[in-house]
Design an enzyme around this catalytic site. Structure first.
Site, mmCIF file in Angstrom:
data_model
loop_
_atom_site.group_PDB
_atom_site.id
_atom_site.type_symbol
_atom_site.label_atom_id
_atom_site.label_comp_id
_atom_site.label_asym_id
_atom_site.label_seq_id
_atom_site.Cartn_x
_atom_site.Cartn_y
_atom_site.Cartn_z
ATOM 1 N N GLU A 1 -3.424 3.163 1.615
ATOM 2 C CA GLU A 1 -2.794 3.627 0.361
ATOM 3 C C GLU A 1 -3.066 5.115 0.141
ATOM 4 O O GLU A 1 -2.171 5.887 -0.221
ATOM 5 C CB GLU A 1 -3.331 2.822 -0.834
ATOM 6 C CG GLU A 1 -2.724 3.268 -2.161
ATOM 7 C CD GLU A 1 -3.425 2.659 -3.378
ATOM 8 O OE1 GLU A 1 -3.810 1.477 -3.332
ATOM 9 O OE2 GLU A 1 -3.568 3.386 -4.380
ATOM 10 N N HIS B 1 0.810 -1.236 0.000
ATOM 11 C CA HIS B 1 0.000 0.000 0.000
ATOM 12 C C HIS B 1 0.841 1.283 0.000
ATOM 13 O O HIS B 1 0.332 2.353 -0.290
ATOM 14 C CB HIS B 1 -0.830 0.096 1.275
ATOM 15 C CG HIS B 1 -1.799 -0.994 1.465
ATOM 16 N ND1 HIS B 1 -2.631 -1.428 0.471
ATOM 17 C CD2 HIS B 1 -2.114 -1.728 2.560
ATOM 18 C CE1 HIS B 1 -3.398 -2.388 0.951
ATOM 19 N NE2 HIS B 1 -3.094 -2.597 2.215
#
Ligand code: F3S
Length: 294
Positions: free
Chosen positions: A126, A74
């Site tokens: 993310e 991420h």
């Protein structure tokens, strides 16, 4: 004769596969204590495997003083890498290259004076990482209403979370296009998810039965199962091989297998080999039944 077909795109995406490899290799080879910042993956069996390799999960850098820290696919905000460097930790940055691309695009837009909009989920790690690449100045747009509330500048740049749906990105761009003349859009959606879903749909149309493998709490695995049902196949969602039931396979000719993005390959293999055993048993039974009726 029963046919079993496994989707080529079933299971781990490239980025997660890479991060798992990095972690297991480091766990095996390093004398350091090894930590991942946040769970590398949500699949319970994969989490177990990492635990057995003595890889610990921490939620903040200040919980460790030495050893190796693995940044998961991420990605993170730049300040976290700096923090780890300050503490002299060994850093293995397993940020997926496709996520890195989003971070770089967002950073560049910000540098070039664009008001940056990130189409994605506010709480997703993310997105928090991407946001950090714009000094936390970007606006995260989950729903269109999020950007209707802000005063837009004359230069607007858009990026998307890699797992964003194309539809949501389109909606945002549609809204911006008539009012912003200097609009820059980077379509940073990763195509793996879409490809896996398309493949599952095609398989499901062709097969009598679909076995979908992945964590019960995995959103993308649940979505795959839904797609298979929508495309007309009898569908069973399982986490592991021992959940397969023999009676699912009687009078079935074609079976397809797919798996979510967080399902490790070794689990897919176990399921397929268990299915091969069941297939043999079922076929033997069906031939004996046929010969007795004759
Ligand atoms: Fe996976 Fe990287 Fe795409 S982590 S879903 S390959 S952005």
């Amino acid at each position: 004769v029963m046919e079993i077909k496994v989707g080529e795109r079933a299971g781990f995406c490239f980025g997660v596969d890479r991060a798992m490899d990095f972690a297991l290799k480091e766990g095996k080879e390093s004398k350091n204590s090894v930590h991942t910042l946040g769970p590398l993956i949500h699949n319970p069996q994969a989490v177990d495997k990492l635990k057995k390799a003595d890889i610990k999960v921490i939620d903040q850098i200040d919980k460790v003083d030495d050893g190796t820290i693995i940044i998961r696919s991420h990605g993170v905000r730049p300040s976290i890498i700096e923090e780890a460097e300050d503490k002299d930790l060994d850093i293995i940055n397993a940020t997926c290259p496709f996520v890195q691309r989003v971070q770089e695009k967002a950073k560049q837009l910000y540098k070039d004076g664009y008001q940056v909009l990130i189409s994605g989920d506010k709480d997703h790690p993310e997105v928090i990482g991407i946001l950090g690449h714009t000094d936390n100045q970007a606006i995260v747009v989950e729903e269109l209403s999020d950007c209707k509330e802000v005063k837009l500048k004359s230069k607007v740049g858009v990026v998307a979370q890699t797992t964003q749906s194309l539809n949501k990105l389109k909606k945002l761009v549609d809204y911006l296009l008539p009012q912003i003349s200097d609009l820059k859009v980077h379509n940073t959606i990763c195509t793996t998810t879409g490809q896996r879903q398309d493949e599952a749909a095609r398989l499901a149309q062709d097969m009598d039965l679909m076995i979908v493998i992945g964590g019960y709490n995995s959103a993308n695995t649940n979505r795959l199962a839904e797609i298979c049902r929508e495309n007309g196949a009898i569908t069973h969602h399982i986490e592991q091989a021992d959940e397969l039931q023999v009676d699912w396979f009687s009078n079935i000719k074609k079976i397809g297998v797919t798996a979510g993005a967080s399902t490790p390959n070794w689990i897919i293999k176990e399921v397929v080999s268990r299915m091969a055993e069941i297939k043999q048993d079922v076929e033997e039974k069906e031939t004996t039944e046929e010969s007795t009726t004759l």
